[in-house]
Design a protein around this motif. Structure first.
Motif, PDB file in Angstrom:
ATOM      1  N   GLU A  14       0.819  -1.224   0.000  1.00  0.00           N
ATOM      2  CA  GLU A  14       0.000   0.000   0.000  1.00  0.00           C
ATOM      3  C   GLU A  14       0.852   1.273   0.000  1.00  0.00           C
ATOM      4  O   GLU A  14       0.623   2.203  -0.767  1.00  0.00           O
ATOM      5  N   GLN A  55       6.399   1.843   5.416  1.00  0.00           N
ATOM      6  CA  GLN A  55       6.600   0.483   5.896  1.00  0.00           C
ATOM      7  C   GLN A  55       5.995  -0.481   4.888  1.00  0.00           C
ATOM      8  O   GLN A  55       5.252  -0.072   4.007  1.00  0.00           O
ATOM      9  N   SER A  87       3.421  -3.611   4.572  1.00  0.00           N
ATOM     10  CA  SER A  87       2.293  -3.991   5.424  1.00  0.00           C
ATOM     11  C   SER A  87       2.444  -5.382   6.034  1.00  0.00           C
ATOM     12  O   SER A  87       1.810  -5.686   7.026  1.00  0.00           O
ATOM     13  N   ASP A  88       3.291  -6.234   5.467  1.00  0.00           N
ATOM     14  CA  ASP A  88       3.420  -7.580   6.043  1.00  0.00           C
ATOM     15  C   ASP A  88       4.417  -7.636   7.199  1.00  0.00           C
ATOM     16  O   ASP A  88       4.111  -8.102   8.276  1.00  0.00           O
ATOM     17  N   GLU A  89       5.622  -7.109   6.988  1.00  0.00           N
ATOM     18  CA  GLU A  89       6.624  -7.189   8.050  1.00  0.00           C
ATOM     19  C   GLU A  89       6.614  -5.979   8.974  1.00  0.00           C
ATOM     20  O   GLU A  89       7.078  -6.050  10.117  1.00  0.00           O
ATOM     21  N   SER A  90       6.166  -4.849   8.458  1.00  0.00           N
ATOM     22  CA  SER A  90       6.061  -3.623   9.255  1.00  0.00           C
ATOM     23  C   SER A  90       7.323  -3.262  10.020  1.00  0.00           C
ATOM     24  O   SER A  90       7.254  -2.891  11.183  1.00  0.00           O
TER      25      SER A  90
END
Ligand SMILES: Cc1cc2nc3c(=O)[nH]c(=O)nc-3n(C[C@H](O)[C@H](O)[C@H](O)COP(=O)(O)OP(=O)(O)OC[C@H]3O[C@@H](n4cnc5c(N)ncnc54)[C@H](O)[C@@H]3O)c2cc1C
Lengths: 323, 264
Positions: free
Chosen positions: B35, B121, B123-126
């Motif tokens: 995103e 960032q 979105s999965d590991e942030s």
């Protein structure tokens, strides 16, 4: 070499809460490593901040007088020099917007392994941290194989340290090279003013990405009208321009404390939760039983909002729009 | 001028999933353009549309599958793409922030951009740290969490707003070359047009191995090891109203009336 150095945070004359949370996290970690807890206070009225951060458990507070507000080029230099002087085992910084503006650079500059947004710290033979992944749906544990590391800690995970402390306060004479300051903060701006103040509302109906399309917002508006609630939202709705910024709940939006907060199609990301966890009663309508919002909810409906919301509107004698 | 945009393919997890072998089992994952990177791509493309001679190059670390995501960025207006991957990267046990920044730094070295845009960032590991780590590695200035950007191409100064907490923005001037981590909401990412999608098929998308970018496998060694992944124990004890939608709505309505927040 067993010490912990934690960097406090302040903004516009206020020490931010996360600083006192780091005292708790830092003290706990230092107890495990068997070292001292050092704090650093950089820029602004350092003596005042040092006083406020002087809570039970802090051993030494280092103050660096230079400039007024946060500047990452100043922070980076000051922290690297302080680190070289103190040789702590672990460096803690807040996982705040500013923390993420300097901690990665400091870790890189000092060749320290970096783990961010940590929610738990354990030290046995070495450091093990816990962090979330995939929007909070899972947690992971990570072992750090080196003796030193930089860690940013998630705000509001640790309690704020209370009790007055008796730390030694020492001025640290950092040698700041102005040539290396290549970004300049010129001011601040408050955003999200306007007609409604959601932070004053007693009853909020809040909508998230689950609403799918702009046109569907009318559905929620009907519910809001039928129940005399105030409409708020998660960030993506504002990012998309579907609602104005003053409706956004969360870290970068408003903090709200209504009697009832109904989160519809909102997953409960940490930055959203930062704005609504103080609501008296939290209700969720969400199809995903694993969404983190369920951790906070007092009541919930695990179902499709497009089925439940029309039924609710009818309950209160409202008009169900065609969506 | 050249703008490099980092683009990550992120994994999204289905509602119901299982964990096996330390990660979410593949069949429960779907992949998409991150995103935040979508906003970064849009920002770069808008700059290229407003000025002459601006080239937008994307950089991705990811397997072949990620090319679909990269093509999406190309369809939205990026000019060409670089994807770094090989067997060594594939078999790295834990690709940490430092390793990712190292690979991206090698791409920066080759491309020599004036500006690098990343997402705040993934979105999965942030982690939220790759952009600033990269900046420090390549000696660029930086700004994290940028939600407004005005670039003066002549002077090389980027006037940015950094979105802080609590509805406050910091106004900052950053000298380029710089890395800016882009916050969602900074612009309105476009949808790829059919024409864009067609054009993207013929835009260059170069695959580079570690060797191609002048690195060896040592850079993948990480002091960090992920030792476990699990579903957090629910801290909640929510009362779940069940039944069909009418029954569910009925219970919620009754609750609201009891609470006195809704009349009627
Ligand atoms: C620096 C920073 C600051 C941020 N500040 C904020 C902030 O202030 N406020 C904020 O909200 N976010 C903020 N975010 C973003 C945050 O990380 C999340 O991306 C965001 O909160 C997600 O919004 P959401 O829950 O609406 O969307 P998602 O996470 O996509 O969740 C949508 C939910 O809807 C559910 N759903 C889908 N369809 C249906 C249906 N038909 N019926 C019922 N349920 C359905 C899904 O199961 C899912 O749980 C910030 C992020 C960063 C990095």
């Amino acid at each position: 070499m067993t010490d912990v150095l934690a960097i406090t945070e302040h903004r516009r004359d206020e020490l931010r809460d996360v600083s006192l949370e780091m005292v708790t996290a830092g003290r706990d970690l230092a107890d495990q490593t068997g070292g001292d807890l050092h704090l650093a206070v950089i820029s602004g009225d350092v003596d005042d901040y040092a006083d406020q951060a002087n809570r039970e458990g802090v051993d030494v507070i280092h103050t660096v007088e230079y400039g007024e507000e946060f500047n990452h080029d100043v922070y980076t230099q000051a922290i690297e020099q302080l680190y070289a002087e103190l040789d702590p085992q672990y460096l803690l910084a807040p996982n705040s917007v500013n923390g993420l503006d300097y901690a990665p650079a400091v870790a890189e500059g000092l060749s320290l392994p970096l783990v961010t947004d940590v929610v738990d710290l354990e030290f046995e033979d070495g450091l093990t941290v816990t962090r979330e992944q995939y929007g909070g749906k899972v947690e992971t544990t990570i072992d750090v194989a080196e003796d030193h590391a930089a860690v940013t800690i998630r705000p509001a995970e640790w309690a704020q340290a209370e009790g007055d402390g008796d730390a030694t306060i020492e001025a640290f004479d950092a040698d700041i090279d102005e040539g290396q300051i290549q970004s300049t903060v010129t001011g601040y701006e408050e955003v999200a003013g306007g007609d409604v103040d959601i932070s004053e509302a007693d009853f909020l109906i809040s909508i998230g990405r689950g609403i799918d399309e702009e046109a569907n917002i009318t559905l929620i508006e009907s519910l809001v009208e039928a129940t005399d609630a105030t409409l708020s939202s998660s960030r993506p709705i504002v990012d998309n321009g579907w609602l104005p910024a003053n409706r956004q709940v969360g870290q970068s939006g408003k903090v709200v404390t209504p009697d009832v907060y109904i989160a519809i199609g909102i997953s409960g990301a940490v930055q959203h939760v930062a704005g609504m966890k103080g609501a008296d009663t939290i209700v969720t309508i969400n199809t995903d039983p694993n969404a983190p919002i369920w951790d906070l909810a007092d009541y919930g409906i695990e179902d499709d909002l497009f089925e439940v919301v029309p039924a609710l509107i009818e309950e209160f004698g409202g008009e169900v729009p065609d969506v | 001028m050249k703008i490099l945009v980092t683009v990550k393919e992120v994994a999204e997890v289905e509602d119901e999933f299982e964990i096996s072998g330390g990660d979410i089992a593949e069949q429960y994952l779907e992949y998409d353009l991150n995103e935040w990177d979508d906003y970064a791509v849009e920002e770069a493309v808008q700059i290229s549309e407003e000025h002459d001679d601006v080239e937008v190059v994307t950089a991705t670390i990811g397997p072949e599958r990620a090319e679909e995501t990269v093509r999406m960025a190309l369809a939205k207006g990026a000019d060409r793409a670089v994807r770094v991957w090989d067997d060594d990267v594939e078999s790295a046990s834990y690709l940490d922030v430092e390793a990712k920044a190292e690979l991206l730094a090698a791409v920066v070295e080759e491309e020599d951009p004036d500006l690098v845009l990343t997402g705040v960032q993934a979105s999965d590991e942030s982690n939220g740290a790759t952009g600033v780590t990269l900046a420090e590695k390549i000696g660029f200035e930086w700004a994290a969490v940028v939600n407004q950007l005005d670039l003066d191409i002549e002077s090389g100064v980027a006037t940015v707003h950094r979105e802080l907490e609590g509805g406050v923005e910091e106004l900052t001037e950053v000298e380029s070359p710089a890395v800016l981590t882009i916050q969602s909401g900074i612009n309105e990412p476009r949808y790829a047009s059919l024409r864009g999608i067609r054009q993207a098929q013929s835009k260059p998308l170069d695959l580079k191995s570690l060797e191609d970018v002048g690195l060896d496998a040592d850079v993948l060694e990480s002091p960090l090891a992920q030792t476990d992944m699990y579903e957090p124990e629910s801290e909640g004890d929510a009362t779940v109203w069940s039944g069909d939608p009418e029954e569910e709505a009925d219970q919620l309505a009754e609750f609201l009336r009891d609470k006195g927040v809704v009349e009627g």
